[in-house]
Design a protein around this motif. Structure first.
Motif, mmCIF file in Angstrom:
data_model
loop_
_atom_site.group_PDB
_atom_site.id
_atom_site.type_symbol
_atom_site.label_atom_id
_atom_site.label_comp_id
_atom_site.label_asym_id
_atom_site.label_seq_id
_atom_site.Cartn_x
_atom_site.Cartn_y
_atom_site.Cartn_z
ATOM 1 N N LYS A 83 95.844 70.753 73.389
ATOM 2 C CA LYS A 83 94.700 71.655 73.510
ATOM 3 C C LYS A 83 94.953 72.969 72.790
ATOM 4 O O LYS A 83 94.050 73.538 72.164
ATOM 5 C CB LYS A 83 94.384 71.898 74.982
ATOM 6 C CG LYS A 83 93.842 70.679 75.712
ATOM 7 C CD LYS A 83 93.575 70.984 77.184
ATOM 8 C CE LYS A 83 93.062 69.745 77.923
ATOM 9 N NZ LYS A 83 92.827 70.019 79.367
ATOM 10 N N LEU A 84 96.171 73.462 72.902
ATOM 11 C CA LEU A 84 96.506 74.729 72.235
ATOM 12 C C LEU A 84 96.774 74.541 70.748
ATOM 13 O O LEU A 84 96.603 75.486 69.969
ATOM 14 C CB LEU A 84 97.742 75.350 72.900
ATOM 15 C CG LEU A 84 97.557 75.815 74.339
ATOM 16 C CD1 LEU A 84 98.887 76.248 74.933
ATOM 17 C CD2 LEU A 84 96.553 76.970 74.406
ATOM 18 N N ALA A 85 97.195 73.356 70.327
ATOM 19 C CA ALA A 85 97.545 73.132 68.921
ATOM 20 C C ALA A 85 96.332 73.267 68.011
ATOM 21 O O ALA A 85 96.437 73.796 66.893
ATOM 22 C CB ALA A 85 98.174 71.749 68.764
ATOM 23 N N VAL A 86 95.176 72.827 68.461
ATOM 24 C CA VAL A 86 93.998 72.866 67.599
ATOM 25 C C VAL A 86 93.476 74.279 67.411
ATOM 26 O O VAL A 86 92.717 74.549 66.473
ATOM 27 C CB VAL A 86 92.894 71.959 68.182
ATOM 28 C CG1 VAL A 86 93.363 70.509 68.208
ATOM 29 C CG2 VAL A 86 92.503 72.403 69.600
ATOM 30 N N SER A 87 93.873 75.210 68.298
ATOM 31 C CA SER A 87 93.387 76.587 68.190
ATOM 32 C C SER A 87 94.332 77.492 67.411
ATOM 33 O O SER A 87 94.053 78.687 67.279
ATOM 34 C CB SER A 87 93.154 77.163 69.592
ATOM 35 O OG SER A 87 94.376 77.234 70.307
ATOM 36 N N GLN A 88 95.459 76.938 66.929
ATOM 37 C CA GLN A 88 96.428 77.751 66.198
ATOM 38 C C GLN A 88 95.997 77.917 64.740
ATOM 39 O O GLN A 88 95.258 77.094 64.187
ATOM 40 C CB GLN A 88 97.823 77.105 66.279
ATOM 41 C CG GLN A 88 98.356 76.941 67.689
ATOM 42 C CD GLN A 88 98.411 78.261 68.439
ATOM 43 O OE1 GLN A 88 99.039 79.207 67.996
ATOM 44 N NE2 GLN A 88 97.742 78.302 69.579
ATOM 45 N N ARG A 89 96.480 78.974 64.147
ATOM 46 C CA ARG A 89 96.211 79.248 62.737
ATOM 47 C C ARG A 89 97.542 79.465 62.022
ATOM 48 O O ARG A 89 98.214 80.472 62.290
ATOM 49 C CB ARG A 89 95.314 80.478 62.602
ATOM 50 C CG ARG A 89 93.930 80.303 63.145
ATOM 51 C CD ARG A 89 93.138 79.235 62.334
ATOM 52 N NE ARG A 89 91.786 79.080 62.858
ATOM 53 C CZ ARG A 89 91.465 78.233 63.822
ATOM 54 N NH1 ARG A 89 92.412 77.466 64.351
ATOM 55 N NH2 ARG A 89 90.231 78.148 64.246
ATOM 56 N N PRO A 90 97.959 78.561 61.129
ATOM 57 C CA PRO A 90 97.261 77.320 60.796
ATOM 58 C C PRO A 90 97.339 76.314 61.937
ATOM 59 O O PRO A 90 98.186 76.415 62.810
ATOM 60 C CB PRO A 90 98.024 76.816 59.571
ATOM 61 C CG PRO A 90 99.399 77.356 59.736
ATOM 62 C CD PRO A 90 99.231 78.688 60.376
ATOM 63 N N ARG A 91 96.449 75.355 61.860
ATOM 64 C CA ARG A 91 96.362 74.380 62.939
ATOM 65 C C ARG A 91 97.628 73.535 63.012
ATOM 66 O O ARG A 91 98.143 73.080 62.009
ATOM 67 C CB ARG A 91 95.137 73.492 62.704
ATOM 68 C CG ARG A 91 94.937 72.428 63.770
ATOM 69 C CD ARG A 91 93.637 71.688 63.554
ATOM 70 N NE ARG A 91 93.480 70.611 64.521
ATOM 71 C CZ ARG A 91 92.382 69.865 64.639
ATOM 72 N NH1 ARG A 91 91.347 70.103 63.827
ATOM 73 N NH2 ARG A 91 92.325 68.906 65.535
ATOM 74 N N ARG A 92 98.098 73.316 64.254
ATOM 75 C CA ARG A 92 99.284 72.496 64.471
ATOM 76 C C ARG A 92 98.879 71.030 64.665
ATOM 77 O O ARG A 92 97.773 70.749 65.163
ATOM 78 C CB ARG A 92 100.066 72.954 65.703
ATOM 79 C CG ARG A 92 100.636 74.331 65.576
ATOM 80 C CD ARG A 92 101.712 74.349 64.490
ATOM 81 N NE ARG A 92 102.436 75.603 64.517
ATOM 82 C CZ ARG A 92 102.040 76.717 63.923
ATOM 83 N NH1 ARG A 92 100.922 76.709 63.232
ATOM 84 N NH2 ARG A 92 102.756 77.812 64.003
ATOM 85 N N PRO A 93 99.768 70.126 64.277
ATOM 86 C CA PRO A 93 99.425 68.707 64.467
ATOM 87 C C PRO A 93 99.436 68.324 65.939
ATOM 88 O O PRO A 93 100.275 68.786 66.701
ATOM 89 C CB PRO A 93 100.535 67.980 63.691
ATOM 90 C CG PRO A 93 101.693 68.934 63.709
ATOM 91 C CD PRO A 93 101.082 70.305 63.648
ATOM 92 N N THR A 94 98.501 67.497 66.314
ATOM 93 C CA THR A 94 98.530 66.952 67.675
ATOM 94 C C THR A 94 99.527 65.800 67.715
ATOM 95 O O THR A 94 99.780 65.133 66.711
ATOM 96 C CB THR A 94 97.139 66.449 68.085
ATOM 97 O OG1 THR A 94 96.678 65.489 67.121
ATOM 98 C CG2 THR A 94 96.146 67.605 68.147
#
Length: 848
Positions: free
Chosen positions: A674-685
């Motif tokens: 859930k937190l990975a998609v909101s990171q910049r740059p986006r982190r892989p799930t």
């Protein structure tokens, strides 16, 4: 008419008598035997008059300890008058004495009747009389018995050597003797009710060396079943006491052979137990580190504090570091390992040592119940045991590795490398101890083990993992884990043993371990040489092909390690300003909600946007760390579930913990995604199967940080990382070849020197000490068989394609004609821990 007693019709008799100088065998006629008996009685009288009162009392004490309970107040130790009367008779007047024998048969006494006659008679009548109450304590009785046996130990050793190499072959050398023969063995002081042969003792000795869990009780029950006798606990105690004496005799004989071979220095065994490590030859290439070792603690070798309190003997083991030497470091370092220095890992919520707290922690109940809570040992890379310390009422305190390091430096000197599961933090402990200058002057290097190192953070791996340290070759430094897989078998027997037997059993097990490992030295070298050649051939081709896939990139694997380490050192700790910023955001949000504050930082405010972004990243980093911690714990639980000697109940508990841990991992993984998609740059799930299969736990570090455009660095590319690992394995394989070439020359020189020395010493002793010379010849034959195996395996190494070392001219001329099959070189010993060792090797290979 008075009936005449029956007489033997044999004209010649072979008789063996136990004298003070050993077994004495004679074969003669009846008249000669009678004359010798009377002469012997006269000699006994003379010897009895010169014996001191102390020795007489000790022999009587030995008689008491063997089971008789009597009052010696009015008894005499030796009847001189009676013996003298018999001794003064004319030896030639045999005919005149015959009628006297007929009329008074009760006056005819043998030597055995006269010697200790009072005690023997009282022992015979003891079943009809009430035993007196012995006022002595059990500890005093044991001390007196052991002291009496120790006084006789040199004589017993002489008699054993005579029996082993001379006495037992007497009948084979006289085949023409008459058919009517009988063999008489006499035992003074007491009349035995149970006899244990030396062959029986040697059988159990060899069984116990090969299977440490085979108890004396089990063996005595087997003997009772074979002899159709009902087992009683007394048999176990009798056999145990006899086995102690037998081992003491073997120890005495070993001391004599060591003295004859010139192996009397206190640390001779430590300096020569592993020839490839210590038998240096001239013109060797310089290696750093010069020797590779491993050390670790094991809490399976426990001993109850209340066990064996009446046995105050001290067993001297060549492996043990004394308690005084260990306690010298008791207050040397007050904090636990890893808390010295100012490294930023001290504030890291997932520092390396946190993963090993469970290994070093010991509950208060364990400390109060057990006197010995385990052992801490060191071994060379080939598996030879070097030192052992007892962990007393504690876990793995700093004093144990410090005492071990101090001992190894004193014996081996400069340029040593030692691997341990917390090598990173132990280096700080050593730097804060009293041996800091000694370790620095001798250039001591501490590393982490290959398998355990994967549970350390990435920064620690780059600094202390053997894959990234030059000179370590392909050594994984996991030697102690393999040793403990075998020594755990003895845990069930030593837990309730006295301290004497605790050390004795461990010494017996590790002595056989070293014997087995000596046989495996050439196989170890052969397999490592072939493995190194395979790695160099296969991985070099893969790396070259991979470089062709990226012609525009400079794949400088060596510089990548430096860049990655520099980055982790720079961002490994959270700046104080950033931490306060996150705390400020959290406090402000709470205050705004409770107080209704509407004007502070607006959502569009530049500072607020930056702080909010970092706050989200901070929560993401914590989510990664939580996920990493759960995976680490699951990894250790899986490894523990496969350990040998793990009980059923413990395996069930571990299995439940693994299932529970898997659920926690899924929950943490959902939070991470859930937190990975909101990171910049986006982190892989991540998927669950992907997370639990992470072999290198340091990979989690690459998910935490986004500063300095870290994900654009070439060493963050997973395929680049895999090739970098293979590149360093090739480097270590080439170092392994250099080290193995040195070890091969040392082993070749050792087998030649040892065989020649043992044969020369045995030949020199043959004219002065025949039994000891025969013992040395037997040892030389046994050692020569093993050394012949080494010679054959070394010949195979000399003819390996890719071998770069030197070889004896004779080996090259003989060609590749070895009697050892290839399967014999590849396979390991078929012993109890073979399956566990194979699983452990496979696990390490997967983790590398």
């Amino acid at each position: 008419m008075k009936q005449r007693p029956l007489r033997s019709t044999s004209k010649r008799v072979t008789m063996t008598v136990l004298r003070s100088s050993g077994l004495w065998t004679t074969s003669a006629g009846i008249l000669r035997i009678r004359r010798d008996r009377i002469n012997a009685e006269r000699q006994l009288v003379e010897e009895a008059n010169t014996q001191c009162a102390q020795r007489a009392a000790l022999f009587a004490e030995a008689a008491l300890e063997m089971g008789s309970s009597m009052d010696t107040t009015g008894d005499t130790f030796f009847d001189n008058n009676d013996t003298y009367d018999n001794a003064t008779r004319d030896p030639d007047d045999d005919d005149n004495s015959s009628s006297e024998d007929d009329d008074e048969p009760s006056r005819v006494h043998s030597v055995e009747d006269n010697l200790f006659s009072a005690y023997a008679l009282l022992r015979l009548n003891s079943s009809f009389k009430k035993h007196r109450h012995d006022q002595r304590t059990r500890a005093i009785r044991h001390a007196n018995m052991h002291h009496a046996w120790n006084l006789q130990l040199p004589i017993l050793a002489d008699a054993y050597l005579h029996w082993k190499h001379i006495g037992r072959h007497d009948f084979d050398t006289e085949p023409d003797l008459p058919a009517h023969q009988f063999h008489v063995s006499t035992v003074d002081v007491f009349l035995p009710s149970v006899a244990i042969t030396l062959l029986c003792l040697e059988l159990y000795h060899q069984l116990r060396r090969r299977q440490s869990s085979f108890s004396i009780q089990a063996f005595t029950k087997v003997l009772c079943a074979l002899h159709d006798v009902t087992y009683v606990p007394t048999f176990r105690e009798q056999f145990s006491n006899t086995f102690d004496i037998y081992l003491a005799i073997l120890h005495e004989i070993r001391s004599r052979t060591d003295t004859a071979l010139g192996r009397t220095e206190p640390n001779w065994h430590l300096c020569h137990s592993c020839p490839p490590c210590t038998f240096k030859q001239p013109d060797e290439p310089t290696m750093y580190p010069e020797s590779l070792k491993a050390m670790d603690g094991n809490n399976s070798a426990k001993r109850m504090a209340t066990a064996g309190h009446t046995d105050h003997r001290k067993f001297t083991s060549r492996y043990m570091i004394t308690s005084d030497d260990v306690d010298a470091f008791k207050d040397n370092v007050r904090l636990r390992p890893g808390e010295q220095g100012t490294d930023s890992d001290a504030n890291n919520p997932l520092a390396c040592t946190d993963n090993w707290k469970a290994a070093s922690a010991t509950s208060e109940n364990t400390v109060s119940v057990f006197e010995q809570t385990g052992i801490f040992l060191s071994a060379c890379q080939h598996g030879m045991i070097q030192t052992i310390t007892e962990m007393r009422r504690s876990g793995e305190l700093a004093k144990y590795p410090l005492a071990t390091i101090n001992k190894l430096i004193d014996v081996f000197g400069d340029n040593q490398a030692i691997g341990t599961d917390i090598g990173c933090s132990l280096a700080k402990t050593v730097a804060a101890s009293s041996i800091r200058d000694k370790a620095a002057d001798h250039r001591l290097l501490l590393a982490v083990n290959a398998f355990h190192g994967h549970a350390h953070n990435r920064k620690c791996q780059l600094q202390h993992h053997p894959l990234y340290l030059g000179g370590f070759g392909l050594e994984d430094l996991e030697t102690c884990e393999r040793i403990f897989a075998g020594s755990n078998a003895a845990a069930s027997l030593i837990q309730h043993a006295s301290h004497f037997h605790y050390v004795q059993y461990l010494d017996l097990h590790f002595d056989q371990w070293d014997t087995d490992k000596y046989l495996e030295l050439s196989r170890f070298i052969f397999n490592n040489y072939r493995q190194a050649l395979t790695i160099i051939t296969d991985y070099t081709k893969e790396i070259e092909a991979y470089r062709l896939m990226y012609p525009d990139e400079v794949l400088d694997f060596d510089s990548w390690i430096g860049e990655e380490l520099a980055y982790l050192l720079a961002v490994g700790s959270e700046p104080q300003h950033d931490a306060l910023t996150v705390e400020y955001i959290n406090v402000v949000e709470d205050l705004e909600i409770h107080l209704g504050v509407s004007e502070c930082w607006t959502p569009d405010h530049e500072e607020y946007v930056k702080a909010l972004e970092y706050s989200h990243r901070w929560h993401f980093i914590r989510a990664v760390e939580e996920l990493e911690s759960l995976v680490v714990q699951r990894l250790f639980e899986l490894s523990k579930a496969n350990l040998a000697s793990t009980g059923y109940k413990l395996r069930k508990q571990i299995s439940k913990a693994i299932v529970k841990r898997s659920g926690a991992i899924r929950t943490a993984l959902d939070k991470y995604n859930k937190l990975a998609v909101s990171q910049r740059p986006r982190r892989p799930t991540l998927q669950y199967s992907e997370v639990v299969s992470y072999a290198v736990l340091g990979e989690f570090d690459l998910l935490k940080y986004s500063r300095h455009e870290i994900l654009t660095k070439p060493w963050t590319n997973p395929t680049h990382h895999e090739m970098a690992v293979k590149h360093f394995k090739v480097l270590r394989a080439r170092e392994e070849i250099i080290r193995l070439n040195v070890e091969i020359c040392r082993l070749q020189a050792w087998v030649v020197t040892e065989d020649a020395d043992m044969e020369r010493v045995a030949a020199d002793l043959e004219s002065t000490n025949g039994p000891l010379a025969a013992e040395l010849q037997m040892l030389a034959r046994c050692r020569r068989r093993i050394n012949t195996v080494h010679r054959d395996r070394l010949k195979r190494i000399y003819h390996l394609e890719g071998y770069t070392g030197c070889a004896p001219i004779t080996s090259l001329d003989e060609g590749n004609s070895s009697e050892i099959e290839e399967a014999d070189v590849e396979e390991s010993d078929d012993d109890g821990d073979g399956e566990e060792a194979a699983r452990f090797e496979a696990c390490i290979e997967h983790m590398s």
